[in-house]
Enzyme design. Sequence first.
Site, PDB file in Angstrom:
ATOM      1  N   ARG A 131       0.557  -1.321   0.148  1.00 56.02           N
ATOM      2  CA  ARG A 131       0.240   0.624  -0.143  1.00 56.02           C
ATOM      3  C   ARG A 131       1.534   1.224  -0.219  1.00 56.02           C
ATOM      4  O   ARG A 131       0.631   1.963  -0.608  1.00 56.02           O
ATOM      5  CB  ARG A 131      -0.944  -0.293   1.422  1.00 56.02           C
ATOM      6  CG  ARG A 131      -2.197  -0.991   1.475  1.00 56.02           C
ATOM      7  CD  ARG A 131      -3.239  -1.332   0.697  1.00 56.02           C
ATOM      8  NE  ARG A 131      -3.881   0.319   0.945  1.00 56.02           N
ATOM      9  CZ  ARG A 131      -4.666   1.054   1.225  1.00 56.02           C
ATOM     10  NH1 ARG A 131      -4.718   0.166   2.534  1.00 56.02           N
ATOM     11  NH2 ARG A 131      -5.401   2.164   1.923  1.00 56.02           N
ATOM     12  N   TYR A 145      -8.071  14.829  -6.294  1.00 54.77           N
ATOM     13  CA  TYR A 145      -9.312  16.156  -5.824  1.00 54.77           C
ATOM     14  C   TYR A 145      -7.993  15.876  -4.500  1.00 54.77           C
ATOM     15  O   TYR A 145      -7.864  15.483  -4.319  1.00 54.77           O
ATOM     16  CB  TYR A 145     -10.030  16.334  -5.956  1.00 54.77           C
ATOM     17  CG  TYR A 145     -11.409  15.340  -5.619  1.00 54.77           C
ATOM     18  CD1 TYR A 145     -11.420  13.847  -6.204  1.00 54.77           C
ATOM     19  CD2 TYR A 145     -11.418  15.139  -4.180  1.00 54.77           C
ATOM     20  CE1 TYR A 145     -12.483  12.907  -5.726  1.00 54.77           C
ATOM     21  CE2 TYR A 145     -11.823  13.836  -2.968  1.00 54.77           C
ATOM     22  CZ  TYR A 145     -12.496  12.610  -3.990  1.00 54.77           C
ATOM     23  OH  TYR A 145     -12.988  12.016  -3.033  1.00 54.77           O
ATOM     24  N   MET A 147      -7.535  17.438  -1.055  1.00 52.12           N
ATOM     25  CA  MET A 147      -8.627  18.233   0.246  1.00 52.12           C
ATOM     26  C   MET A 147      -8.390  18.348   1.819  1.00 52.12           C
ATOM     27  O   MET A 147      -7.232  17.980   1.682  1.00 52.12           O
ATOM     28  CB  MET A 147     -10.158  16.604   0.866  1.00 52.12           C
ATOM     29  CG  MET A 147      -9.409  15.314   0.805  1.00 52.12           C
ATOM     30  SD  MET A 147     -10.918  14.395   0.921  1.00 52.12           S
ATOM     31  CE  MET A 147     -11.614  14.780   2.336  1.00 52.12           C
ATOM     32  N   LYS A 149      -9.659  18.934   5.882  1.00 50.59           N
ATOM     33  CA  LYS A 149     -10.453  18.161   7.429  1.00 50.59           C
ATOM     34  C   LYS A 149     -10.722  19.878   7.933  1.00 50.59           C
ATOM     35  O   LYS A 149      -9.866  20.271   7.767  1.00 50.59           O
ATOM     36  CB  LYS A 149     -10.640  17.325   8.264  1.00 50.59           C
ATOM     37  CG  LYS A 149     -10.037  15.678   7.363  1.00 50.59           C
ATOM     38  CD  LYS A 149     -11.836  15.003   7.517  1.00 50.59           C
ATOM     39  CE  LYS A 149     -11.227  14.222   5.979  1.00 50.59           C
ATOM     40  NZ  LYS A 149     -10.621  12.953   7.898  1.00 50.59           N
ATOM     41  N   HIS A 172     -16.697   5.719   7.063  1.00 52.39           N
ATOM     42  CA  HIS A 172     -15.402   5.756   6.644  1.00 52.39           C
ATOM     43  C   HIS A 172     -15.619   4.719   5.198  1.00 52.39           C
ATOM     44  O   HIS A 172     -15.641   4.241   3.946  1.00 52.39           O
ATOM     45  CB  HIS A 172     -14.867   7.369   6.246  1.00 52.39           C
ATOM     46  CG  HIS A 172     -14.233   7.217   5.206  1.00 52.39           C
ATOM     47  ND1 HIS A 172     -13.743   8.085   3.805  1.00 52.39           N
ATOM     48  CD2 HIS A 172     -12.164   6.333   4.583  1.00 52.39           C
ATOM     49  CE1 HIS A 172     -13.166   8.023   2.697  1.00 52.39           C
ATOM     50  NE2 HIS A 172     -12.234   7.036   3.303  1.00 52.39           N
ATOM     51  N   GLN A 185      -8.553   3.568  -4.241  1.00 53.57           N
ATOM     52  CA  GLN A 185      -8.023   4.488  -3.921  1.00 53.57           C
ATOM     53  C   GLN A 185      -6.497   4.662  -3.756  1.00 53.57           C
ATOM     54  O   GLN A 185      -5.701   4.164  -3.329  1.00 53.57           O
ATOM     55  CB  GLN A 185      -8.499   4.877  -2.829  1.00 53.57           C
ATOM     56  CG  GLN A 185      -8.491   4.497  -1.228  1.00 53.57           C
ATOM     57  CD  GLN A 185      -8.831   3.368  -1.035  1.00 53.57           C
ATOM     58  OE1 GLN A 185      -8.744   2.500  -1.501  1.00 53.57           O
ATOM     59  NE2 GLN A 185      -8.543   2.838   0.339  1.00 53.57           N
TER      60      GLN A 185
HETATM   61  C1  VOV Z   1     -12.515   3.529  -2.425  1.00 50.67           C
HETATM   62  C2  VOV Z   1     -12.334   3.210  -1.445  1.00 50.67           C
HETATM   63  C3  VOV Z   1     -12.118   3.791   0.392  1.00 50.67           C
HETATM   64  C4  VOV Z   1     -12.122   2.894   0.884  1.00 50.67           C
HETATM   65  C5  VOV Z   1     -12.030   1.594   0.787  1.00 50.67           C
HETATM   66  C6  VOV Z   1     -11.088   3.527   1.821  1.00 50.67           C
HETATM   67  C7  VOV Z   1     -11.333   3.226   3.074  1.00 50.67           C
HETATM   68  C8  VOV Z   1     -10.562   4.369   3.811  1.00 50.67           C
HETATM   69  C9  VOV Z   1      -9.673   3.440   5.311  1.00 50.67           C
HETATM   70  C10 VOV Z   1      -9.865   2.480   6.176  1.00 50.67           C
HETATM   71  C11 VOV Z   1      -8.967   4.698   5.707  1.00 50.67           C
HETATM   72  C12 VOV Z   1      -8.625   4.492   7.475  1.00 50.67           C
HETATM   73  C13 VOV Z   1      -7.369   3.897   7.699  1.00 50.67           C
HETATM   74  C14 VOV Z   1      -6.191   4.614   5.817  1.00 50.67           C
HETATM   75  O1  VOV Z   1      -6.120   4.009   5.638  1.00 50.67           O
HETATM   76  O2  VOV Z   1      -5.606   5.757   6.538  1.00 50.67           O
HETATM   77  C15 VOV Z   1      -9.013   5.696   5.012  1.00 50.67           C
HETATM   78  C16 VOV Z   1      -8.718   7.198   4.903  1.00 50.67           C
HETATM   79  C17 VOV Z   1      -8.532   8.395   4.095  1.00 50.67           C
HETATM   80  N1  VOV Z   1      -9.424   8.263   3.192  1.00 50.67           N
HETATM   81 FE1  VOV Z   1     -10.421   6.808   2.155  1.00 50.67          FE
HETATM   82  N2  VOV Z   1     -10.959   4.830   1.055  1.00 50.67           N
HETATM   83  C18 VOV Z   1     -11.637   4.749  -0.016  1.00 50.67           C
HETATM   84  C19 VOV Z   1     -11.698   6.200  -0.617  1.00 50.67           C
HETATM   85  C20 VOV Z   1     -11.830   7.154  -0.297  1.00 50.67           C
HETATM   86  C21 VOV Z   1     -12.198   8.584  -0.771  1.00 50.67           C
HETATM   87  C22 VOV Z   1     -12.799   8.370  -1.645  1.00 50.67           C
HETATM   88  C23 VOV Z   1     -11.958   9.344  -0.435  1.00 50.67           C
HETATM   89  C24 VOV Z   1     -12.558  11.175  -0.543  1.00 50.67           C
HETATM   90  C25 VOV Z   1     -13.226  11.911   0.159  1.00 50.67           C
HETATM   91  C26 VOV Z   1     -15.119  12.310  -0.679  1.00 50.67           C
HETATM   92  O3  VOV Z   1     -15.703  12.325   0.602  1.00 50.67           O
HETATM   93  O4  VOV Z   1     -14.437  11.883  -1.224  1.00 50.67           O
HETATM   94  C27 VOV Z   1     -11.566   9.327   0.991  1.00 50.67           C
HETATM   95  C28 VOV Z   1     -10.370   9.668   1.689  1.00 50.67           C
HETATM   96  C29 VOV Z   1      -9.245   9.262   2.974  1.00 50.67           C
HETATM   97  C30 VOV Z   1      -8.467  10.629   3.651  1.00 50.67           C
HETATM   98  C31 VOV Z   1      -8.892  11.737   3.648  1.00 50.67           C
HETATM   99  C32 VOV Z   1      -8.272   9.446   4.700  1.00 50.67           C
HETATM  100  C33 VOV Z   1      -7.747  10.167   5.578  1.00 50.67           C
HETATM  101  C34 VOV Z   1      -8.595  10.467   6.818  1.00 50.67           C
HETATM  102  C35 VOV Z   1      -7.629  11.114   8.008  1.00 50.67           C
HETATM  103  O5  VOV Z   1      -7.972  11.801   8.693  1.00 50.67           O
HETATM  104  O6  VOV Z   1      -6.425  10.200   8.494  1.00 50.67           O
HETATM  105  N3  VOV Z   1     -10.814   8.234   1.257  1.00 50.67           N
HETATM  106  N4  VOV Z   1      -9.698   5.732   4.122  1.00 50.67           N
END
Ligand code: VOV
Length: 249
Positions: A131, A145, A147, A149, A172, A185
Amino acid sequence: MSEAVVTLDGWYTLQDFRKIDWASWKLLSNEERQAAIQEFQQFLDKLNEVQDQKEGSHTLYTILGHKADFMFMVLRPTLEELHEIENEFNKLTITEFTIPTYSYLSVVELSNYLAKDSDEDPYQNPYVRGRLYPILPKTQHVCFYPMDKRREGNDNWYMLPMEERRELMRSHGLIGRKYAGKIKQLICGSSGLDDFEWGVTLFSDDALQFKKIVYEMRFDEASARYGEFGAFFVGNLLEDDDLSRFLQV
Ligand code: VOV
């Protein structure tokens, strides 16, 4: 102070968006254009060798709309290596016919919100390594894109207790898991590196899935309440074989 989440950090990532100055490109002779394409191809061949050794990764996508004509994305272990490639790219003949429109610098990131307690060094775990140091998938489409928080009044992500953020990230993740097999992603952290806090790059063979996941996540609290978004860039895979056709005038 709320507890900061621990992140695992992988390869540095540069996303370079360019428009092509077609008017100037058309002024070249056929031979000059062919030579420039060949030089570009040789540059990509060198990057392919690094990718085959799993010492970095890169990809090219054409971009729709006026924001750019293509995105060149490169992942490398250090900023020095990333800059070396950027510098070499800037000196190619083809690049004289491009106009930079946007760029994004970040580092591949995994947070430990959902990690299980373990004594193991996560950097030695093969799944985690895959990963953090990914070979980019060659899907038909990409969606990028940046982003943040939100940090506003009562909606301040950074003031939330760890447990609450963990719960929000769990929800999420559950939505994200519904898109398994449809979307890959790549989440890159960019606090202190670029203008937003994360760069989100989604890969899929079905571009409609980008609309579906982004829309669905808008209803999830982590995005609905705390997500703030920059510009979206969407495009199609530009494989080495298609380069000549793309640059044909
Ligand atoms: C395609 C699917 C998908 C999947 C399975 C997934 C899962 C996960 C997991 C399990 C985790 C937490 C552990 C880690 O792995 O960090 C995250 C973390 C994160 N994500 Fe996510 N996310 C996806 C997809 C996904 C999308 C489409 C977006 C954009 C949000 C949107 O509204 O447009 C996103 C954003 C994020 C972000 C910015 C973070 C970090 C946040 C923080 O505060 O640290 N993400 N995400």
